[in-house]
Design an enzyme around this catalytic site. Structure first.
Site, short mmCIF file in Angstrom:
data_model
loop_
_atom_site.label_atom_id
_atom_site.label_comp_id
_atom_site.label_asym_id
_atom_site.label_seq_id
_atom_site.Cartn_x
_atom_site.Cartn_y
_atom_site.Cartn_z
N GLY A 156 69.07 61.69 17.24
CA GLY A 156 67.76 62.32 17.51
C GLY A 156 67.49 62.29 19.00
O GLY A 156 68.42 62.16 19.81
N ILE A 158 66.23 60.01 21.02
CA ILE A 158 66.65 58.82 21.78
C ILE A 158 68.17 58.70 21.79
O ILE A 158 68.77 58.38 22.83
CB ILE A 158 65.96 57.55 21.22
CG1 ILE A 158 64.43 57.70 21.31
CG2 ILE A 158 66.42 56.31 22.00
CD1 ILE A 158 63.64 56.59 20.62
N ARG A 179 73.11 62.17 10.09
CA ARG A 179 73.07 62.63 8.69
C ARG A 179 73.25 64.14 8.58
O ARG A 179 74.01 64.63 7.77
CB ARG A 179 71.72 62.24 8.08
CG ARG A 179 71.85 61.50 6.81
CD ARG A 179 70.53 61.05 6.34
NE ARG A 179 69.46 61.43 7.26
CZ ARG A 179 68.19 61.39 6.98
NH1 ARG A 179 67.79 60.99 5.81
NH2 ARG A 179 67.27 61.74 7.87
N ALA A 240 66.65 50.25 17.66
CA ALA A 240 66.02 51.11 16.65
C ALA A 240 64.96 50.32 15.88
O ALA A 240 63.80 50.27 16.29
CB ALA A 240 67.09 51.68 15.73
N ARG A 241 65.36 49.69 14.79
CA ARG A 241 64.47 48.82 14.03
C ARG A 241 65.29 47.66 13.48
O ARG A 241 66.47 47.83 13.12
CB ARG A 241 63.83 49.59 12.86
CG ARG A 241 62.60 50.38 13.24
CD ARG A 241 61.46 49.47 13.65
NE ARG A 241 60.25 50.19 13.98
CZ ARG A 241 59.87 50.54 15.22
NH1 ARG A 241 60.63 50.23 16.25
NH2 ARG A 241 58.74 51.17 15.42
N GLU A 270 60.16 40.31 13.04
CA GLU A 270 59.49 40.11 14.34
C GLU A 270 58.12 39.46 14.16
O GLU A 270 57.42 39.82 13.22
CB GLU A 270 59.32 41.46 15.05
CG GLU A 270 60.63 42.06 15.45
CD GLU A 270 60.50 43.42 16.13
OE1 GLU A 270 59.39 43.80 16.55
OE2 GLU A 270 61.52 44.11 16.22
N HIS A 288 61.37 43.38 21.94
CA HIS A 288 60.90 44.73 21.57
C HIS A 288 60.23 45.43 22.77
O HIS A 288 59.05 45.76 22.72
CB HIS A 288 59.94 44.66 20.36
CG HIS A 288 59.88 45.96 19.60
ND1 HIS A 288 59.71 46.04 18.24
CD2 HIS A 288 59.95 47.24 20.02
CE1 HIS A 288 59.67 47.30 17.86
NE2 HIS A 288 59.82 48.05 18.93
N GLY A 290 61.45 48.34 24.24
CA GLY A 290 61.94 49.72 24.41
C GLY A 290 60.97 50.64 25.14
O GLY A 290 61.34 51.33 26.08
C1 DGY Z 1 58.08 52.69 18.60
O1 DGY Z 1 57.35 53.52 19.14
O2 DGY Z 1 58.59 52.88 17.50
C2 DGY Z 1 58.30 51.41 19.33
O3 DGY Z 1 59.35 50.69 18.78
C3 DGY Z 1 57.05 50.58 19.29
O4 DGY Z 1 56.56 50.60 18.02
#
Ligand code: DGY
Length: 322
Positions: A156, A158, A179, A240-241, A270, A288, A290
């Site tokens: 995507g 990013i 995907r 990412a997550r 987290e 976190h 980013g």
């Molecule tokens: C996002 O925008 O998803 C960042 O990780 C902060 O939530």
């Protein structure tokens, strides 16, 4: 007409809070502490809009009853902390903030990749501990980055921005798994080429960087089998997550040398970070960060302001998720 009542769950950059207060009847969470499920449920009952962040958990149980809220204006692009189906079922719209954090998140992924490969965290710790004995040819030898292969999972905004940095900045060969099919010419703009499966990307790459959404569909996408499918001596980067990676499997892969190192900005629970990860020298850990620049966090806030303004003016918000 009275102004919509808005609850902001965490403090925002001043410019964004000011813009919000000019348009709405705003309540700030002055203590700036994460809200509990009960507090969030009450907020949905008391306010026309609630503006949460990734630090707020909004499972289905938070939407029980008859909420007054009509919109959740999420401050962030990722929204796996919100049960959007439950929100939708209660007639609550959800918006997010795509686009404005692309560059900064790609930058943090690059920072993690370079730091873990070149042992930047270890070096800094050594100097601060007064343990550096001086230059020598075998001191703190890392892994070369330029001209290596990077595998991107999720192409995507990013993922593409990260590919661009890797290819045009560091001369890396860039492959990716996504995907849906990405047009070859579009992929080529980022110096990247699509592979058919996650395993293909893992097997080809010296560095694997995750750029897919969190939530049920990608939960534990990186599991023990997938770590075993990575190239020997490769590194994992996750901006990412946290739930995309099975942290127990990651720790095992690091302990047994299945992978060489990891650079992490996000975690499964987290702000808890497993002690075993903290103890490893070959892991770079960020809290976190980013999107954590003045410019981006302000732009995120402004996007939320625009989304909820559109909503309360009867227009379609630009970044509506449901
Ligand atoms: C996002 O925008 O998803 C960042 O990780 C902060 O939530």
């Amino acid at each position: 007409m009275s102004r919509p009542r808005i609850l902001v769950t965490r403090r925002w950059p001043a410019a964004a809070e000011t813009a919000l207060a000019e348009r709405f009847d705003v309540t700030l969470n002055e203590a700036d502490l994460p809200m509990t499920a009960d507090q969030l449920r009450q907020a949905l009952a008391d306010y026309d809009a609630v503006l949460p962040t990734v630090s707020d958990k909004l499972p289905a149980s938070v939407f029980e009853g008859s909420p007054r809220a009509k919109i959740l204006g999420n401050f962030g692009v990722g929204y796996n902390h919100i049960d959007v189906a439950a929100a939708k079922a209660k007639g609550i719209a959800v918006t997010n903030t795509p686009g404005v954090l692309t560059d900064c998140t790609a930058d943090i992924a690059m920072l993690l990749l370079l730091t873990v490969a070149r042992r930047g965290g270890e070096g800094e710790r050594q100097i601060r501990a007064d343990e550096w004995k001086g230059w020598c040819p075998t001191h703190m030898i890392g892994t070369k980055v330029s001209s290596k292969t990077v595998g991107i999972i999720g192409f995507g905004r990013i993922g593409k921005a990260f590919a661009q940095r890797c290819h045009f900045g560091f001369g890396m060969d860039v492959v990716f798994y996504n995907r849906s099919k990405v047009d070859e010419a579009e992929a080529a703009r980022y110096g990247a080429r699509q592979l058919a499966t996650v395993e293909d990307a893992l097997g080809a790459s010296d560095f694997v960087s995750l750029h897919c959404p969190g939530g049920a569909e990608n939960r534990h996408l990186m599991n023990a089998a997938r770590f075993a499918a990575m190239k020997k001596g490769a590194f994992l980067i996750n901006t990412a997550r946290g739930d995309v990676v099975d942290e127990t499997a990651l720790i095992a892969a690091l302990q047994t040398g299945v992978i060489r190192g990891a650079g992490l900005d996000v975690y499964e629970a987290e702000p808890q970070v497993p002690e075993k990860l903290k103890a490893m020298e070959n892991v770079v850990l960020l809290p976190h960060l980013g999107s954590a620049t003045e410019e981006t966090r302000t732009a995120m806030g402004m996007k939320v302001v625009e989304n909820i303004t559109a909503f309360f003016e009867g227009r379609e918000p630009a970044d509506r998720v449901v």
